[in-house]
Design an enzyme around this catalytic site. Structure first.
Site, PDB file in Angstrom:
ATOM      1  N   GLN A   6      -0.928   2.066  -6.140  1.00 40.31           N
ATOM      2  CA  GLN A   6      -2.368   2.252  -5.922  1.00 40.31           C
ATOM      3  C   GLN A   6      -3.216   1.640  -7.032  1.00 40.31           C
ATOM      4  OE1 GLN A   6      -2.917   6.470  -5.247  1.00 40.31           O
ATOM      5  NE2 GLN A   6      -3.050   6.177  -3.040  1.00 40.31           N
ATOM      6  N   TYR A  32      -3.357  -1.596   6.965  1.00 44.45           N
ATOM      7  CA  TYR A  32      -4.162  -2.774   7.282  1.00 44.45           C
ATOM      8  C   TYR A  32      -4.333  -2.876   8.797  1.00 44.45           C
ATOM      9  CZ  TYR A  32      -3.242  -4.394   2.506  1.00 44.45           C
ATOM     10  OH  TYR A  32      -3.158  -4.504   1.140  1.00 44.45           O
ATOM     11  N   SER A  62      -8.479  -3.603  -2.599  1.00 40.66           N
ATOM     12  CA  SER A  62      -9.365  -2.457  -2.404  1.00 40.66           C
ATOM     13  C   SER A  62     -10.486  -2.439  -3.438  1.00 40.66           C
ATOM     14  CB  SER A  62      -8.569  -1.146  -2.475  1.00 40.66           C
ATOM     15  OG  SER A  62      -7.720  -1.022  -1.352  1.00 40.66           O
ATOM     16  N   ARG A 105       0.844  -1.196   0.000  1.00 45.52           N
ATOM     17  CA  ARG A 105       0.000   0.000   0.000  1.00 45.52           C
ATOM     18  C   ARG A 105       0.882   1.251   0.000  1.00 45.52           C
ATOM     19  NH1 ARG A 105      -5.735  -1.034   3.157  1.00 45.52           N
ATOM     20  NH2 ARG A 105      -6.594  -2.264   1.460  1.00 45.52           N
ATOM     21  N   ASP A 120      -3.966  -2.157  -6.660  1.00 44.60           N
ATOM     22  CA  ASP A 120      -4.571  -2.605  -5.405  1.00 44.60           C
ATOM     23  C   ASP A 120      -5.906  -3.319  -5.623  1.00 44.60           C
ATOM     24  OD1 ASP A 120      -5.341  -3.021  -2.818  1.00 44.60           O
ATOM     25  OD2 ASP A 120      -5.296  -0.916  -2.215  1.00 44.60           O
TER      26      ASP A 120
END
Length: 381
Positions: free
Chosen positions: A128, A229, A134, A123, A131
């Site tokens: 990004q 996290y 997410s 992360r 990811d």
């Protein structure tokens, strides 16, 4: 030129696909040859003809596994099937859930495969767009609220009618990560009163910005882990948290649990005693059911009624929205491929922060420390 293969997912209930015609076009533009197994996109309503129009070649499964240098997957590989067919020294990218699929990891290492696990994307700002946790968690949080609304015995919004006033549903969301925040936003859009609990103090501001109410907990111990996290907290802290949250759960119409700790069993947040205190007709949706569940009474893959409360333990909710889930996941995978296979050639730079974090197996070894430790423990038993 690298040859990429996109197989049809064989896990029961899995409707997603790791590449779409949109990402296939980009991969070909970058110099890759793309093979797609016939029917790979059927679950996401992506026809074989659309892949062919994008420039992909349709192949049989065995030809793809044995011939490709890089395989793009959604879920884990079958250890005695897909992983055993993988070309020696090839690479695979996917949501591999290594801690739950140790035989697969062993097979991949034995074949000298380079496995890049999408769960291990760090992360950081540079990563990004990769990811996938997410992008898929957001869908799960959204769908969890819709499932709860469909099963609940009352409206979500406040309604003023000629026959009287209908009070809004009270929703408690446990865990304010990506899934939890999307659940908050969706439940608020439907008009519910939403309360949220999380062991990370930083989550409070995000909850309030979405119109939720944050349940304050004693914070002598933070649950903030690496990379944003959650981390595992002590049993005493968890007990004190449960005592405070129990009263809010007892008054709720809906409880949505989303708490996960990477590589660990899901923390038990909703006990049998808490369920007993809830009203008849209430609903619990347990998004952590695949890792053991946040609710003590959840049953993986089933909807059960306990003490008058319906508990939904449906796994893999992103796959129930396969069109958008595939689109987002395929874009995540595309970004990983662009990072590790520049100019159409696969080049794994183990000194790169992203590659080093994602590499599960490489050169015949298991590089991911927690997975290697679990394998060691399994051999000792």
């Amino acid at each position: 030129m690298s040859t990429l293969f996109v197989p049809r997912e064989r896990r029961p209930g899995e409707a997603r696909v790791a590449a779409t015609p949109e990402t296939v076009k980009r991969l070909i533009k970058e110099g890759h040859a793309v093979w797609v197994e016939g029917g790979a996109g059927d679950g996401a309503h992506l026809a074989d003809a659309a892949y062919e129009a994008a420039g992909a070649r349709l192949v049989e499964a065995r030809a793809g596994w044995e011939g490709a240098e890089l395989v793009l997957k959604v879920g884990p590989l079958e250890p005695d099937g897909e992983a055993a067919l993988l070309r020696r020294g090839a690479a695979v990218i996917g949501l591999l859930a290594p801690h739950q699929n140790l035989p697969m990891v062993q097979t991949l290492a034995a074949r000298g495969a380079s496995a890049l696990s999408m769960e291990l994307v760090p992360r950081i700002t540079r990563a990004q767009k990769m990811d996938a946790l997410s992008s898929q968690a957001s869908i799960a949080g959204y769908k969890a609220v819709l499932l709860a609304a469909a099963e609940l015995d009352k409206y979500f919004p406040l309604l003023m009618t000629a026959a009287g006033t209908v009070q809004p549903a009270r929703v408690v969301v446990m865990g304010a990560g990506v899934a939890g925040l999307q659940a908050v936003a969706t439940a608020r859009r439907l008009g519910a009163v939403v309360e949220v609990t999380d062991i990370r103090p930083a989550a409070k501001e995000q909850v309030l910005s979405l119109g939720g109410r944050f349940i304050d907990l004693p914070m002598q111990e933070s649950g903030e882990g690496a990379g944003g996290y959650a981390r595992e907290v002590s049993a005493d802290f968890l007990r004190r948290q449960q005592e405070i949250v129990a009263n809010h759960v007892a008054a709720a119409d809906v409880v949505i649990t989303t708490a996960l700790v990477p590589g660990k069993p899901a923390p038990r947040l909703v006990t049998k005693e808490m369920v007993e205190r809830m009203r008849t007709g209430a609903v619990i949706v347990d998004l952590a059911v695949e890792q053991g569940g946040n609710c003590e009474l959840s049953v993986p893959g089933e909807e059960v009624v306990r003490h008058g409360v319906k508990i939904i333990g449906r796994p893999n909710l992103p796959s129930t929205v396969p069109g958008d889930a595939s689109m987002l996941y395929a874009r995540n995978v595309l970004e990983v491929v662009l990072h590790v296979a520049k100019g159409g050639t696969l080049q794994l730079d183990t000194a790169d922060e992203i590659v080093a974090a994602m590499l599960l197996t490489h050169g015949g070894e298991v590089l991911h420390g927690p997975t290697a430790e679990k394998l060691k423990e399994a051999r000792a038993c």
